[in-house]
Design a protein around this motif. Structure first.
Motif, PDB file in Angstrom:
ATOM      1  N   GLY A   1       7.286  21.072  -4.586  1.00 21.91           N
ATOM      2  CA  GLY A   1       8.371  20.111  -4.558  1.00 21.91           C
ATOM      3  C   GLY A   1       8.393  19.199  -3.349  1.00 21.91           C
ATOM      4  O   GLY A   1       9.166  18.243  -3.305  1.00 21.91           O
ATOM      5  N   ASN A   2       7.566  19.452  -2.346  1.00 23.08           N
ATOM      6  CA  ASN A   2       7.566  18.624  -1.148  1.00 23.08           C
ATOM      7  C   ASN A   2       6.864  17.285  -1.392  1.00 23.08           C
ATOM      8  O   ASN A   2       5.915  17.201  -2.177  1.00 23.08           O
ATOM      9  CB  ASN A   2       6.859  19.351   0.002  1.00 23.08           C
ATOM     10  CG  ASN A   2       7.655  20.527   0.520  1.00 23.08           C
ATOM     11  OD1 ASN A   2       8.727  20.363   1.071  1.00 23.08           O
ATOM     12  ND2 ASN A   2       7.124  21.729   0.323  1.00 23.08           N
ATOM     13  N   TYR A   3       7.330  16.254  -0.713  1.00 29.20           N
ATOM     14  CA  TYR A   3       6.664  14.949  -0.782  1.00 29.20           C
ATOM     15  C   TYR A   3       6.825  14.220   0.550  1.00 29.20           C
ATOM     16  O   TYR A   3       7.773  14.458   1.308  1.00 29.20           O
ATOM     17  CB  TYR A   3       7.229  14.094  -1.914  1.00 29.20           C
ATOM     18  CG  TYR A   3       8.682  13.693  -1.735  1.00 29.20           C
ATOM     19  CD1 TYR A   3       9.034  12.517  -1.082  1.00 29.20           C
ATOM     20  CD2 TYR A   3       9.709  14.502  -2.235  1.00 29.20           C
ATOM     21  CE1 TYR A   3      10.373  12.155  -0.912  1.00 29.20           C
ATOM     22  CE2 TYR A   3      11.043  14.145  -2.075  1.00 29.20           C
ATOM     23  CZ  TYR A   3      11.368  12.974  -1.419  1.00 29.20           C
ATOM     24  OH  TYR A   3      12.682  12.618  -1.252  1.00 29.20           O
ATOM     25  N   ASP A   4       5.866  13.338   0.842  1.00 26.01           N
ATOM     26  CA  ASP A   4       5.908  12.533   2.070  1.00 26.01           C
ATOM     27  C   ASP A   4       4.980  11.337   1.853  1.00 26.01           C
ATOM     28  O   ASP A   4       3.760  11.479   1.870  1.00 26.01           O
ATOM     29  CB  ASP A   4       5.459  13.375   3.268  1.00 26.01           C
ATOM     30  CG  ASP A   4       5.647  12.649   4.594  1.00 26.01           C
ATOM     31  OD1 ASP A   4       5.909  11.427   4.579  1.00 26.01           O
ATOM     32  OD2 ASP A   4       5.523  13.301   5.641  1.00 26.01           O
TER      33      ASP A   4
ATOM     34  N   THR B   1       0.852  -1.184   0.000  1.00 22.05           N
ATOM     35  CA  THR B   1       0.000   0.000   0.000  1.00 22.05           C
ATOM     36  C   THR B   1       0.889   1.235   0.000  1.00 22.05           C
ATOM     37  O   THR B   1       1.760   1.372   0.863  1.00 22.05           O
ATOM     38  CB  THR B   1      -0.929   0.033   1.227  1.00 22.05           C
ATOM     39  OG1 THR B   1      -1.759  -1.130   1.217  1.00 22.05           O
ATOM     40  CG2 THR B   1      -1.806   1.271   1.198  1.00 22.05           C
ATOM     41  N   VAL B   2       0.679   2.102  -0.983  1.00 23.11           N
ATOM     42  CA  VAL B   2       1.464   3.330  -1.124  1.00 23.11           C
ATOM     43  C   VAL B   2       0.532   4.504  -0.907  1.00 23.11           C
ATOM     44  O   VAL B   2      -0.449   4.675  -1.644  1.00 23.11           O
ATOM     45  CB  VAL B   2       2.114   3.419  -2.521  1.00 23.11           C
ATOM     46  CG1 VAL B   2       2.962   4.678  -2.634  1.00 23.11           C
ATOM     47  CG2 VAL B   2       2.931   2.178  -2.813  1.00 23.11           C
ATOM     48  N   GLY B   3       0.802   5.300   0.113  1.00 23.38           N
ATOM     49  CA  GLY B   3      -0.093   6.409   0.412  1.00 23.38           C
ATOM     50  C   GLY B   3       0.628   7.653   0.871  1.00 23.38           C
ATOM     51  O   GLY B   3       1.709   7.569   1.463  1.00 23.38           O
ATOM     52  N   PRO B   4       0.068   8.842   0.599  1.00 16.17           N
ATOM     53  CA  PRO B   4       0.691  10.101   1.018  1.00 16.17           C
ATOM     54  C   PRO B   4       0.377  10.410   2.474  1.00 16.17           C
ATOM     55  O   PRO B   4      -0.711  10.115   2.975  1.00 16.17           O
ATOM     56  CB  PRO B   4       0.053  11.128   0.088  1.00 16.17           C
ATOM     57  CG  PRO B   4      -1.305  10.563  -0.188  1.00 16.17           C
ATOM     58  CD  PRO B   4      -1.149   9.071  -0.202  1.00 16.17           C
ATOM     59  N   ASN B   5       1.349  11.013   3.154  1.00 15.67           N
ATOM     60  CA  ASN B   5       1.133  11.501   4.518  1.00 15.67           C
ATOM     61  C   ASN B   5       0.807  12.986   4.534  1.00 15.67           C
ATOM     62  O   ASN B   5       0.161  13.470   5.471  1.00 15.67           O
ATOM     63  CB  ASN B   5       2.388  11.264   5.363  1.00 15.67           C
ATOM     64  CG  ASN B   5       2.768   9.801   5.429  1.00 15.67           C
ATOM     65  OD1 ASN B   5       1.950   8.950   5.734  1.00 15.67           O
ATOM     66  ND2 ASN B   5       4.027   9.497   5.127  1.00 15.67           N
ATOM     67  N   ALA B   6       1.265  13.713   3.526  1.00 13.91           N
ATOM     68  CA  ALA B   6       1.068  15.163   3.490  1.00 13.91           C
ATOM     69  C   ALA B   6       1.328  15.670   2.082  1.00 13.91           C
ATOM     70  O   ALA B   6       1.795  14.934   1.218  1.00 13.91           O
ATOM     71  CB  ALA B   6       2.012  15.862   4.481  1.00 13.91           C
ATOM     72  N   TYR B   7       0.960  16.917   1.859  1.00 17.26           N
ATOM     73  CA  TYR B   7       1.275  17.707   0.657  1.00 17.26           C
ATOM     74  C   TYR B   7       0.402  17.397  -0.547  1.00 17.26           C
ATOM     75  O   TYR B   7       0.039  18.297  -1.293  1.00 17.26           O
ATOM     76  CB  TYR B   7       2.747  17.549   0.249  1.00 17.26           C
ATOM     77  CG  TYR B   7       3.726  17.913   1.326  1.00 17.26           C
ATOM     78  CD1 TYR B   7       3.738  19.207   1.851  1.00 17.26           C
ATOM     79  CD2 TYR B   7       4.631  16.985   1.831  1.00 17.26           C
ATOM     80  CE1 TYR B   7       4.626  19.561   2.861  1.00 17.26           C
ATOM     81  CE2 TYR B   7       5.527  17.331   2.835  1.00 17.26           C
ATOM     82  CZ  TYR B   7       5.515  18.617   3.340  1.00 17.26           C
ATOM     83  OH  TYR B   7       6.396  18.959   4.331  1.00 17.26           O
ATOM     84  N   THR B   8       0.104  16.145  -0.800  1.00 14.84           N
ATOM     85  CA  THR B   8      -0.642  15.841  -2.025  1.00 14.84           C
ATOM     86  C   THR B   8      -1.426  14.555  -1.865  1.00 14.84           C
ATOM     87  O   THR B   8      -0.972  13.604  -1.232  1.00 14.84           O
ATOM     88  CB  THR B   8       0.311  15.700  -3.233  1.00 14.84           C
ATOM     89  OG1 THR B   8      -0.459  15.415  -4.412  1.00 14.84           O
ATOM     90  CG2 THR B   8       1.306  14.582  -3.019  1.00 14.84           C
ATOM     91  N   GLY B   9      -2.625  14.522  -2.440  1.00 11.48           N
ATOM     92  CA  GLY B   9      -3.413  13.299  -2.497  1.00 11.48           C
ATOM     93  C   GLY B   9      -3.984  12.860  -1.168  1.00 11.48           C
ATOM     94  O   GLY B   9      -3.647  13.366  -0.107  1.00 11.48           O
ATOM     95  N   THR B  10      -4.880  11.881  -1.238  1.00 13.29           N
ATOM     96  CA  THR B  10      -5.485  11.286  -0.053  1.00 13.29           C
ATOM     97  C   THR B  10      -5.598   9.784  -0.270  1.00 13.29           C
ATOM     98  O   THR B  10      -5.685   9.300  -1.395  1.00 13.29           O
ATOM     99  CB  THR B  10      -6.895  11.844   0.205  1.00 13.29           C
ATOM    100  OG1 THR B  10      -7.727  11.628  -0.938  1.00 13.29           O
ATOM    101  CG2 THR B  10      -6.836  13.335   0.522  1.00 13.29           C
ATOM    102  N   GLY B  11      -5.621   9.032   0.817  1.00 18.70           N
ATOM    103  CA  GLY B  11      -5.788   7.590   0.714  1.00 18.70           C
ATOM    104  C   GLY B  11      -4.552   6.904   0.177  1.00 18.70           C
ATOM    105  O   GLY B  11      -3.536   7.527  -0.130  1.00 18.70           O
TER     106      GLY B  11
END
Length: 288
Positions: A263-266, A231-241
């Protein structure tokens, strides 16, 4: 530090690591005189402040300033007010929304990890792919006494180390690796899983495309004898679930992600092996 010049306007944030030697190195660039007391280590880990400026663009217009008379009058009026008292029920402050524009930096790092079943160790390796080096620190989070290890990574170089999860955690591990500009790689799991003939053997790594358009690619690997669902999911900055990604025994899948507009990702990757497997990838990319 606040930098004010015709070449720094725009409200930019500069996240390159700096210390008291950075202004001296800026003066080195300006005068051509080298400061001989700055160590090679500091030159590797800290910047020279040049990235705080854009010398190709300048703005010499004088900003309009507000009339301060009303502010002075308001301050004078406060002299007659009673002493301030703390609220009976304090309220936590709220983080301001949004992010400020950031200066592009030469940071670029690529981290991979793997399990050595013969020794019960979890390994990591980080390669500097950009023009800057940096200082890194690994922290134990759970399953053993707190400790930390520090590393210096020069541009074009690499660092690697192992953690004896079998010896100190009975197989379980929880390690965080921190680098400059919000770089974080988290490792959780159980090295004993990789010796099991009835479980998947998961691993994950994130890479950043070196050319535009920037894309984050997560490579999911299952070296075990049975299938796994990641399961690949975002913690912040972009997208949900999160997205479920099945990977067959002995197989590999890739998932293309995107950083936020700044440019941030998590992201966090987990797998259904029942041992707490988790890999976390956080940091910042910069437009090419």
């Amino acid at each position: 530090m606040i930098v004010i010049s015709p070449w720094s306007r725009g409200g930019y944030v500069n996240s390159q690591v700096a210390d008291h030697t950075s202004p001296l190195r800026f003066l080195e660039n300006w005068t051509g005189v080298k400061e001989t007391n700055i160590s090679a280590w500091r030159r590797t880990v800290c910047g020279d402040m040049m990235s705080a400026f854009d010398f190709g663009t300048k703005n010499t217009a004088f900003p309009s300033l507000p009339d301060t008379a009303a502010l002075v009058a308001a301050c004078d009026a406060e002299n007659s007010l009673p002493d301030a008292a703390p609220p009976a029920t304090p309220v936590a402050p709220v983080q301001e929304s949004g992010t400020r524009p950031a200066r592009p930096l030469g940071y670029g790092f690529d981290t991979t990890s793997w399990t050595d079943t013969s020794t019960g160790r979890i390994w990591f390796k980080t390669v500097a792919t950009g023009t800057l080096g940096g200082g890194f620190t690994a922290y134990t989070v759970n399953y053993r006494g707190y400790d930390n290890w520090r590393y210096t990574l020069p541009s074009g170089g690499s660092i690697s180390d192992y953690f004896s999860a079998q010896t100190y955690g009975g197989g379980l591990y929880d390690i965080d690796l921190h680098g400059p500009d919000g770089y974080l790689r988290g490792f959780k799991g159980d090295v004993r899983t990789w010796s099991s003939t009835s479980k998947a053997h998961p691993e994950a790594a994130l890479s950043i495309a070196p050319a535009a358009p920037l894309a984050l690619t997560v490579t999911l690997t299952n070296s075990g004898p049975v299938a796994a669902t990641f399961t690949v999911g975002p913690n912040a900055y972009t997208g949900t679930g999160g997205s479920a990604v099945p990977v067959p025994a002995g197989g590999t899948r890739t998932v293309v992600l995107g950083p936020a507009s700044d440019g941030n990702y998590d992201y966090t990757v987990t797998a259904d092996v029942g041992d707490g497997f988790e890999r976390r990838f956080a940091g910042r990319t910069y437009p090419v």
